[in-house]
Scaffold this motif. Structure first.
Motif, PDB file in Angstrom:
ATOM      1  N   ALA A  98      32.395  39.402  42.606  1.00 31.96           N
ATOM      2  CA  ALA A  98      33.288  38.666  42.478  1.00 31.96           C
ATOM      3  C   ALA A  98      32.655  37.620  44.347  1.00 31.96           C
ATOM      4  O   ALA A  98      33.358  36.189  44.719  1.00 31.96           O
ATOM      5  N   THR A  99      32.283  39.163  44.894  1.00 31.37           N
ATOM      6  CA  THR A  99      32.182  39.072  46.081  1.00 31.37           C
ATOM      7  C   THR A  99      30.700  37.810  46.395  1.00 31.37           C
ATOM      8  O   THR A  99      31.194  37.272  47.269  1.00 31.37           O
ATOM      9  N   LEU A 102      32.574  34.346  45.012  1.00 29.71           N
ATOM     10  CA  LEU A 102      33.230  33.503  46.109  1.00 29.71           C
ATOM     11  C   LEU A 102      32.477  32.685  46.774  1.00 29.71           C
ATOM     12  O   LEU A 102      32.889  31.704  47.110  1.00 29.71           O
ATOM     13  N   ASN A 172      45.328  39.943  46.176  1.00 29.29           N
ATOM     14  CA  ASN A 172      45.166  41.308  47.401  1.00 29.29           C
ATOM     15  C   ASN A 172      45.614  40.911  48.450  1.00 29.29           C
ATOM     16  O   ASN A 172      44.572  39.509  49.005  1.00 29.29           O
ATOM     17  N   ASP A 200      40.844  32.280  42.974  1.00 28.88           N
ATOM     18  CA  ASP A 200      40.201  33.766  43.136  1.00 28.88           C
ATOM     19  C   ASP A 200      40.567  34.699  41.949  1.00 28.88           C
ATOM     20  O   ASP A 200      42.006  35.559  42.435  1.00 28.88           O
ATOM     21  N   LYS A 234      36.960  44.337  38.016  1.00 27.46           N
ATOM     22  CA  LYS A 234      38.249  45.034  38.156  1.00 27.46           C
ATOM     23  C   LYS A 234      38.810  44.986  36.651  1.00 27.46           C
ATOM     24  O   LYS A 234      39.488  45.411  36.334  1.00 27.46           O
TER      25      LYS A 234
HETATM   26  N1  PMP Z   1      37.971  39.470  45.481  1.00 25.69           N
HETATM   27  C1  PMP Z   1      39.395  40.554  45.143  1.00 25.69           C
HETATM   28  C2  PMP Z   1      41.005  39.621  45.511  1.00 25.69           C
HETATM   29  C3  PMP Z   1      39.449  41.536  45.479  1.00 25.69           C
HETATM   30  O1  PMP Z   1      39.719  41.878  46.147  1.00 25.69           O
HETATM   31  C4  PMP Z   1      37.594  41.325  45.544  1.00 25.69           C
HETATM   32  C5  PMP Z   1      37.490  43.079  45.256  1.00 25.69           C
HETATM   33  N2  PMP Z   1      38.387  43.840  45.389  1.00 25.69           N
HETATM   34  C6  PMP Z   1      36.616  40.680  44.891  1.00 25.69           C
HETATM   35  C7  PMP Z   1      37.076  39.458  45.160  1.00 25.69           C
HETATM   36  C8  PMP Z   1      35.562  41.032  45.225  1.00 25.69           C
HETATM   37  O2  PMP Z   1      34.860  41.563  43.809  1.00 25.69           O
HETATM   38  P1  PMP Z   1      33.515  42.340  43.692  1.00 25.69           P
HETATM   39  O3  PMP Z   1      33.789  43.973  43.566  1.00 25.69           O
HETATM   40  O4  PMP Z   1      33.534  41.336  42.112  1.00 25.69           O
HETATM   41  O5  PMP Z   1      32.869  41.498  44.281  1.00 25.69           O
END
Ligand code: PMP
Ligand code: GLN
Length: 386
Positions: A98-99, A102, A172, A200, A234
Motif C-alpha cells: 500500500a505504501t 499511496l 491508523n 487508504d 494486512k
Molecule cells: N496505510 C496504513 C494506514 C498503514 O497502516 C500501512 C502499514 N501499516 C500502510 C498504509 C502501508 O501498507 P503496506 O505495508 O502494504 O505498504
C-alpha cells in the motif's frame, strides 16, 4: 549531513517512529507493541501457492498493472464485499504494498500549485510524498476523544486548489471507522470540488463490534473520484510481502499506472499469485483474524485500564490508543522511550501523527500479536506500575 545538496523533504526527515521504536525494543529486549505487524504469518496455503509459483515460474517481469489472476481476484473481492464492478484491465493496478499504492496515487494527482488535505492524526507516509510533489498540505485535525470528522472542518480545509484528500478508514493510529454521516459530509464537500479522494482502506476487513466498513466510493456519485488503496499484508498477515493495489475509475487509473511504471513497474509475480490464491480461498482467515483481534483489543483494554491508562474507543485496525495523563507528566515520546527501557514494552507516541506535534498525552498499542505476547506485555506493565 551530506555536503551535497539533497531534497529537503527527505533530508529533514528522521527514520520512521516504527523503525525507531522497533530498534529500541530489540535493544532492550522489550515486547514490541509498537510497530504494527502480526507476529504470526498468514495462511500456509497462500505461502505454498507463492512458493510453487516461485519454483515453476515465470519469474520474469509480470505485466505492469499486475498478474491478471490477481487483478481478477481483486475484482471478484470488490464485487463480493461492496458490489463494485471493476474491470481488471482498466480499473486495477497491483503495487509493491500500500505504501507504493499511496505514493503512485498521490503522484498521479498532486503537483505544483495544488493542495492535498490530510486528516490528522495521519499515517506518516502521506505528507512527505505530497510535499515532494510540490503540493501544499492542508490539515483537518480531529479532536480526542471522539475524533469525529465534520463537514465544517472539511469545508474550512478545501479551497479551489484542492486536488485530493487522503481518507484512511479504519484509521491508523486511532482505530476510527468513519460512519455513514461522516462519509456523507465528506461526499458533499467533495461533490462541490474538483478533488479526488485517495482512500487508504488497508484495514478494510478489520472492523469490530459488528460495524461495517463503508468505502467512500460506494456513496452516490463518489466512485468516479475515488482511488481505493488496499494491502494484502494486512488482509493475510503477510506484511513483509508488500503486495498492495489501487483500484478506481479507468481515467484516473491510467495516470496512477503511469506513476507506478516508474516507481517499481511491477511486483514479484510469485507473491501476486499467492495473494490471488488467498483472495479466492482464504478470506475466512481474514474474517477469523478480525474476531481474534477484537478479542485481543478487549483483553488489552481491560488490562491497561486497570493500570491507569485511559483507553479510547477502537472501532477497527490493529491499534488501541490510551491517555497517559493519569500516569505521567512526561510527553508521549519521553514516556514511550522510558517505558521501552524500564518496563520492557514498546509503544508508539501519537504526537508523531500530527504536524504540530500535539496532543502529547496519547500512546498507541498494537494488538495484532499472539495472546501470550499481549499477556507478557501486560505482565511487564503490571510489574512496572505496581
Ligand atoms: N496505510 C496504513 C494506514 C498503514 O497502516 C500501512 C502499514 N501499516 C500502510 C498504509 C502501508 O501498507 P503496506 O505495508 O502494504 O505498504
Ligand atoms: N504501518 C505500520 C504501523 O503503523 C508500520 C509500517 C512501517 O513500519 N512502515 O505500525
Amino acid at each position: 549531513m551530506s555536503k551535497f545538496p539533497s531534497n529537503p523533504v527527505f533530508s529533514s526527515l528522521p527514520t520512521t517512529i516504527f523503525t525507531h521504536m522497533s530498534a529500541l525494543a530489540a535493544l532492550h529486549g522489550a515486547v514490541n507493541l509498537g510497530q504494527g505487524f502480526p507476529d504470526e504469518d498468514g495462511p500456509k496455503s497462500i505461502r505454498e501457492a507463492a512458493s510453487r509459483a516461485l519454483i515453476e515460474g515465470p519469474n520474469q517481469y509480470p505485466p505492469m498493472r499486475g498478474r491478471i489472476e490477481l487483478r481478477k481476484a481483486l475484482a471478484a473481492h470488490a464485487k463480493r464485499f461492496y458490489s463494485f464492478d471493476l474491470d481488471p484491465d482498466t480499473d486495477i493496478v497491483v503495487t509493491s504494498g500500500a505504501t507504493e499504492a499511496l505514493t503512485a496515487a498521490i503522484m498521479a494527482i498532486a503537483g505544483e500549485g495544488g493542495e492535498v488535505v490530510l486528516i490528522e492524526p495521519s499515517y506518516d507516509s502521506y505528507r512527505p510524498i505530497v510535499e515532494a510533489m510540490g503540493a501544499r498540505v492542508r490539515t483537518v485535525k480531529l479532536a480526542a476523544p471522539d475524533w469525529r470528522l465534520t463537514e465544517e472542518a472539511l469545508r474550512a480545509a478545501f479551497t479551489p486548489a484542492t486536488r485530493a484528500i487522503l481518507v484512511n478508514s479504519p484509521l491508523n493510529p486511532i482505530g476510527r471507522v468513519f460512519d455513514r454521516a461522516e462519509l456523507d459530509a465528506l461526499a458533499r464537500v467533495l461533490a462541490a470540488s474538483d478533488a479526488v479522494a485517495i482512500c487508504d482502506e488497508v484495514y478494510e476487513h478489520l472492523v469490530f463490534d459488528g460495524r461495517a466498513h463503508i468505502p467512500l466510493a460506494s456513496l452516490p456519485g463518489m466512485s468516479e473520484r475515488c482511488l481505493r488503496v488496499g494491502s494484502a499484508g494486512k488482509m493475510f498477515s503477510l506484511t513483509g510481502w508488500k503486495v498492495g493495489w489501487v483500484t478506481g475509475p479507468a481515467a484516473l487509473m491510467r495516470v496512477v499506472a503511469n506513476a507506478h511504471q516508474f516507481i517499481t513497474f511491477t511486483t514479484s509475480p510469485a507473491l501476486q499469485l499467492g495473494i490471488a490464491y488467498g483472495l479466492e480461498h482464504e478470506m475466512a482467515f481474514t474474517l477469523n483474524l478480525t474476531r481474534a483481534l477484537q478479542a485481543n483489543r478487549d483483553v488489552l483494554r481491560a488490562a491497561i485500564s486497570g493500570l491507569g491508562f485511559k483507553p479510547l474507543a477502537c472501532e477497527g485496525s490493529y491499534f488501541l490508543t490510551a491517555d497517559i495523563g493519569g500516569l505521567t507528566n512526561e510527553s508521549d515520546r519521553a514516556f514511550c522511550e522510558r517505558l521501552v527501557r524500564e518496563a520492557g514494552v514498546a509503544l508508539i507516541p501519537l504526537s508523531v501523527f500530527f504536524a504540530d506535534g500535539t496532543p502529547v498525552n496519547l500512546v498507541r498499542f498494537a494488538f495484532c500479536k499472539r495472546r501470550a505476547v499481549i499477556e507478557d506485555a501486560v505482565g511487564r506493565l503490571e510489574k512496572f506500575f505496581n
